[in-house]
Design a protein around this motif. Structure first.
Motif, PDB file in Angstrom:
ATOM      1  N   GLY A  68       0.811  -1.216   0.000  1.00  0.00           N
ATOM      2  CA  GLY A  68       0.000   0.000   0.000  1.00  0.00           C
ATOM      3  C   GLY A  68       0.841   1.261   0.000  1.00  0.00           C
ATOM      4  O   GLY A  68       2.066   1.188   0.012  1.00  0.00           O
ATOM      5  N   PRO A  69       0.191   2.430  -0.024  1.00  0.00           N
ATOM      6  CA  PRO A  69       0.965   3.676   0.024  1.00  0.00           C
ATOM      7  C   PRO A  69       1.718   3.801   1.343  1.00  0.00           C
ATOM      8  O   PRO A  69       1.177   3.464   2.401  1.00  0.00           O
ATOM      9  N   PHE A  70       2.943   4.293   1.272  1.00  0.00           N
ATOM     10  CA  PHE A  70       3.768   4.391   2.481  1.00  0.00           C
ATOM     11  C   PHE A  70       3.145   5.398   3.453  1.00  0.00           C
ATOM     12  O   PHE A  70       2.775   6.504   3.065  1.00  0.00           O
ATOM     13  N   GLY A  71       3.046   5.012   4.702  1.00  0.00           N
ATOM     14  CA  GLY A  71       2.459   5.893   5.714  1.00  0.00           C
ATOM     15  C   GLY A  71       1.088   5.417   6.153  1.00  0.00           C
ATOM     16  O   GLY A  71       0.577   5.845   7.186  1.00  0.00           O
ATOM     17  N   PHE A  72       0.511   4.489   5.376  1.00  0.00           N
ATOM     18  CA  PHE A  72      -0.839   4.010   5.690  1.00  0.00           C
ATOM     19  C   PHE A  72      -0.882   3.319   7.051  1.00  0.00           C
ATOM     20  O   PHE A  72      -1.699   3.663   7.906  1.00  0.00           O
ATOM     21  N   TYR A  73       0.020   2.373   7.269  1.00  0.00           N
ATOM     22  CA  TYR A  73      -0.001   1.623   8.533  1.00  0.00           C
ATOM     23  C   TYR A  73       0.434   2.494   9.712  1.00  0.00           C
ATOM     24  O   TYR A  73      -0.088   2.333  10.819  1.00  0.00           O
ATOM     25  N   THR A  75      -0.157   5.642  10.082  1.00  0.00           N
ATOM     26  CA  THR A  75      -1.342   6.450  10.416  1.00  0.00           C
ATOM     27  C   THR A  75      -2.384   5.615  11.157  1.00  0.00           C
ATOM     28  O   THR A  75      -2.888   6.030  12.205  1.00  0.00           O
ATOM     29  N   GLU A 110      -9.765  -0.441  11.906  1.00  0.00           N
ATOM     30  CA  GLU A 110      -8.683  -0.488  10.914  1.00  0.00           C
ATOM     31  C   GLU A 110      -9.247  -0.559   9.491  1.00  0.00           C
ATOM     32  O   GLU A 110      -8.802   0.162   8.597  1.00  0.00           O
ATOM     33  N   ASN A 111     -10.245  -1.412   9.303  1.00  0.00           N
ATOM     34  CA  ASN A 111     -10.866  -1.534   7.976  1.00  0.00           C
ATOM     35  C   ASN A 111     -11.585  -0.250   7.572  1.00  0.00           C
ATOM     36  O   ASN A 111     -11.538   0.151   6.411  1.00  0.00           O
ATOM     37  N   PHE A 114      -9.137   2.159   6.424  1.00  0.00           N
ATOM     38  CA  PHE A 114      -8.669   1.789   5.089  1.00  0.00           C
ATOM     39  C   PHE A 114      -9.668   2.236   4.025  1.00  0.00           C
ATOM     40  O   PHE A 114      -9.294   2.791   2.996  1.00  0.00           O
ATOM     41  N   ILE A 117      -9.347   5.988   3.556  1.00  0.00           N
ATOM     42  CA  ILE A 117      -8.144   6.342   2.787  1.00  0.00           C
ATOM     43  C   ILE A 117      -8.326   5.968   1.317  1.00  0.00           C
ATOM     44  O   ILE A 117      -7.973   6.723   0.418  1.00  0.00           O
ATOM     45  N   LEU A 118      -8.941   4.811   1.073  1.00  0.00           N
ATOM     46  CA  LEU A 118      -9.195   4.376  -0.305  1.00  0.00           C
ATOM     47  C   LEU A 118     -10.132   5.355  -1.007  1.00  0.00           C
ATOM     48  O   LEU A 118      -9.911   5.719  -2.169  1.00  0.00           O
ATOM     49  N   PHE A 121      -8.105   8.756  -1.639  1.00  0.00           N
ATOM     50  CA  PHE A 121      -7.001   8.742  -2.607  1.00  0.00           C
ATOM     51  C   PHE A 121      -7.331   8.038  -3.922  1.00  0.00           C
ATOM     52  O   PHE A 121      -6.611   8.163  -4.881  1.00  0.00           O
ATOM     53  N   HIS A 122      -8.388   7.244  -3.948  1.00  0.00           N
ATOM     54  CA  HIS A 122      -8.753   6.553  -5.191  1.00  0.00           C
ATOM     55  C   HIS A 122     -10.191   6.886  -5.544  1.00  0.00           C
ATOM     56  O   HIS A 122     -11.026   6.007  -5.649  1.00  0.00           O
ATOM     57  N   ARG A 123     -10.452   8.166  -5.744  1.00  0.00           N
ATOM     58  CA  ARG A 123     -11.829   8.592  -5.973  1.00  0.00           C
ATOM     59  C   ARG A 123     -12.419   8.039  -7.267  1.00  0.00           C
ATOM     60  O   ARG A 123     -13.606   7.867  -7.405  1.00  0.00           O
TER      61      ARG A 123
ATOM     62  N   LEU B  17       2.492  12.078   3.470  1.00  0.00           N
ATOM     63  CA  LEU B  17       3.345  10.956   3.047  1.00  0.00           C
ATOM     64  C   LEU B  17       2.545   9.947   2.215  1.00  0.00           C
ATOM     65  O   LEU B  17       3.007   9.494   1.158  1.00  0.00           O
ATOM     66  N   ILE B  18       1.329   9.629   2.681  1.00  0.00           N
ATOM     67  CA  ILE B  18       0.474   8.689   1.935  1.00  0.00           C
ATOM     68  C   ILE B  18       0.160   9.254   0.555  1.00  0.00           C
ATOM     69  O   ILE B  18       0.252   8.571  -0.462  1.00  0.00           O
ATOM     70  N   SER B  21       3.320   9.129  -1.678  1.00  0.00           N
ATOM     71  CA  SER B  21       3.685   7.769  -2.098  1.00  0.00           C
ATOM     72  C   SER B  21       2.612   7.134  -2.967  1.00  0.00           C
ATOM     73  O   SER B  21       2.896   6.264  -3.784  1.00  0.00           O
ATOM     74  N   TRP B 124      -5.452  -6.428   1.794  1.00  0.00           N
ATOM     75  CA  TRP B 124      -5.919  -5.398   0.860  1.00  0.00           C
ATOM     76  C   TRP B 124      -4.986  -5.181  -0.320  1.00  0.00           C
ATOM     77  O   TRP B 124      -5.393  -4.736  -1.369  1.00  0.00           O
ATOM     78  N   PHE B 125      -3.707  -5.421  -0.118  1.00  0.00           N
ATOM     79  CA  PHE B 125      -2.746  -5.174  -1.188  1.00  0.00           C
ATOM     80  C   PHE B 125      -2.167  -6.500  -1.666  1.00  0.00           C
ATOM     81  O   PHE B 125      -2.052  -7.442  -0.887  1.00  0.00           O
TER      82      PHE B 125
END
Lengths: 176, 272
Positions: A68-73, A75, A110-111, A114, A117-118, A121-123, B17-18, B21, B124-125
Motif C-alpha cells: 500500500g501507500p507508504f504511511g498508511f499503517y 497512520t 482499521e478496515n 482503510f 483512505i481508499l 485517494f482513489h476517488r 506521506l500517503i 507515495s 488489501w494489497f
C-alpha cells in the motif's frame, strides 16, 4: 532498552509468520492484521512513550513490507493507539466483559480507516466488493482468536517483566 | 494540549506521506528498504524450510497417483511436441515476413529466475517479495512473468530482494488487447483473484472466453504476453464503455517461482 528489542523481534517474527508461513494456507487468506492485537495491547496496557515508539515502529515495518501507500499503517496504528489511550480513560481495560470485543473493534476501525483512505485517494475507482466481502471473515477471525491473543500477550508480558526484574536484581547484586 | 497539537501534526505529516507515495510510488521506495533488507533473509529461510518439508511430502509420501499422472503427461508431451514443431515453422515464417517488411529486429529477452519468499501481510494489497534484487540486474519497473502469463512488475528493489506488485492489485494497470478482435483497454486489479478490463468501447466485439494479451503500448510489458481470459461481459444500454471481467491465467495463490525480465522493453513506436 531490552523491552524495545523484545517487542521489535516479536514484530519481525509475526511479519515473517504472516507473510511466509500463514500465506501457504488458504484458510488464513482473510486473517486480520496480525500486529493489530499488539498495537491494541500497547495502547491499553503499556506506558505512553514506550507504546508510541513501538507503534510507530510497527507501522513503519508494515509499510515497508506491504504494497500500500507508504504511511498508511503508521497512520492507522497511531490512530488506534490514541483511540485505545482515550478509551481507557472511561473504561477499565482489564474488564473480562470488555476484553473479547477489543480486537474485533480494532479490526473494524482499521478496515474503516482503510476504506476512508481508499475513498480519499482513489476517488475514480469503485470500492472493490472483495474488500466488503473480506471484512466479515476478518471480524469472525478476530472474534474467535482476538481474546486468546490478548491473554497470551498479557501473560508473556507479565512473565517477561518478572524475569527481567529478577535478572536486573542479580546483575546489580553481582556488581555490588 | 501540546500532545494534541503534536498528534494532529503527526497525522498531517502521515497523510502527506500517503498522498506523495500514492501518486508517485517511487519517491518513498528508499525509506522502506531497510526493513525489507532485515526481514527478507528470514522470510527466505522460512520459505526454504517450508519448501524442504513440502518436497519431502511430495517426493516420498505423495506418490500414489504419480504413475497415472506420468502416462497422462507423456500423452500431453507428445501433443506439445507436435504443437511445438508447428510453432517453430510459424516462427520461421514470421522471421522471414518481418525481414520482408523491414520490421525492427525482435530483441532477445533476458530473464532472471527468482523465488517468492514472502507475501503481502495485508489482505488489501497484492504484492510479493522475491529473492533477487539490484545485484542481479533487477530494477524498479521490470516486468515479472511466469510461463502462464504476466504476474506483475517490480515496484521497489533492494540489493538482494525486490517487491513485486501483482496485476491483481488495485494499483496495477496493464495496457492490453483482446487477441481475437484486437479491442484495446486497461487491465486493472480488483484486489481479489480477478481483474477488470477498463475502457473497452461498447462497439468492440468481446466474448466470454476470449484471450487477453499485453499490447506492449505501456512500455513495461512486451507485446503478446498472455494475461487471462474474458470471464464476463456486461454491455449496458448507455455509456461509452462495456464492463469486462478478466480471470488471469496465473494462479497467484500458488506462485512460487517467477521470471523477471531485465531487458528494457521498447515497443515499435519508441526510438531504439
Amino acid at each position: 532498552m531490552i523491552p524495545y528489542i523484545v517487542y521489535s523481534c516479536i514484530c519481525i517474527l509475526l511479519i515473517i509468520l504472516k507473510t511466509s508461513v500463514l500465506s501457504n494456507f488458504t484458510i488464513f487468506n482473510d486473517f486480520y492484521d496480525i500486529l493489530l492485537p499488539f498495537v491494541l495491547y500497547l495502547g491499553l496496557f503499556r506506558p505512553f512513550s514506550q507504546g508510541l515508539i513501538l507503534t510507530i515502529f510497527y507501522g513503519y515495518c508494515m509499510d515497508s513490507i506491504a504494497g500500500g501507500p507508504f504511511g498508511f499503517y503508521i497512520t492507522v496504528y497511531f490512530l488506534l493507539f490514541i483511540l485505545m489511550k482515550w478509551t481507557i480513560q472511561f473504561l477499565h481495560a482489564r474488564s473480562a466483559l470488555l476484553k473479547p470485543f477489543i480486537v474485533p473493534v480494532g479490526v473494524l476501525v482499521e478496515n474503516s480507516l482503510f476504506f476512508i483512505i481508499l475513498a480519499v485517494f482513489h476517488r475514480n475507482q469503485p470500492a472493490p466488493g472483495f474488500l466488503i466481502g473480506t471484512l466479515p471473515k476478518q471480524l469472525l477471525w478476530a472474534a474467535v482468536t482476538g481474546l486468546f491473543f490478548l491473554i497470551a500477550i498479557d501473560y508473556s508480558q507479565v512473565w517477561f517483566s518478572n524475569w527481567f526484574e529478577e535478572w536486573d536484581f542479580h546483575r546489580r547484586e553481582g556488581k555490588s | 494540549m501540546v500532545l494534541a497539537i503534536a498528534g494532529v501534526f503527526f497525522i498531517a505529516c502521515c497523510i502527506i506521506l500517503i498522498s506523495v507515495s500514492d501518486r508517485h510510488p517511487g519517491t518513498t521506495a528508499g525509506i522502506g528498504s531497510v526493513p525489507i533488507s532485515v526481514i527478507a533473509p528470514f522470510q527466505d529461510m522460512v520459505t526454504a524450510s517450508i519448501e524442504f518439508i513440502r518436497d519431502i511430502w511430495r517426493h516420498y509420501f505423495y506418490l500414489v497417483s504419480v504413475a497415472k499422472e506420468n502416462v497422462a503427461l507423456k500423452k500431453l508431451l507428445n501433443q506439445a511436441l507436435e504443437k511445438n514443431h508447428q510453432l517453430v515453422e510459424i516462427e520461421l515464417s514470421n522471421q522471414r515476413l518481418r525481414k520482408f517488411l523491414n520490421f525492427q529486429k525482435t530483441r532477445t529477452i533476458q530473464t532472471v529466475p527468482a523465488e517468492v519468499v514472502g507475501r503481502d501481510p495485508s489482505p488489501w494489497f497484492k504484492t510479493v517479495i522475491i529473492d533477487k534484487g539490484e545485484a542481479d540486474g533487477i530494477q524498479k519497473g521490470c516486468p515479472v512473468v511466469v510461463p502462464e502469463g504476466i504476474t506483475g512488475q517490480v515496484i521497489s528493489a533492494s540489493a538482494h530482494y525486490a517487491k513485486v506488485l501483482l496485476i491483481i492489485d488495485q494499483n496495477s494497470a496493464v495496457d492490453a488487447l483482446v487477441q481475437r478482435s484486437r479491442a484495446r483497454g486497461i487491465i486493472r486489479g480488483m484486489a481479489s483473484e480477478s481483474c477488470s478490463f477498463y475502457y473497452v468501447l461498447r462497439k468492440d466485439d468481446i466474448r466470454v472466453g476470449d484471450e487477453v494479451i499485453s499490447s506492449g503500448i505501456d512500455g513495461v510489458y512486451p507485446k503478446g504476453l498472455r494475461i487471462g481470459y474474458v470471464s464476463g461481459v456486461i454491455r449496458r444500454n448507455s455509456g461509452m464503455f462495456q464492463e469486462v471481467d478478466v480471470t488471469p491465467h496465473v494462479d497467484f495463490e500458488k506462485l512460487e517461482e517467477v521470471l523477471v525480465i531485465t531487458t528494457r522493453y521498447q515497443n515499435d513506436f519508441q526510438m531504439p
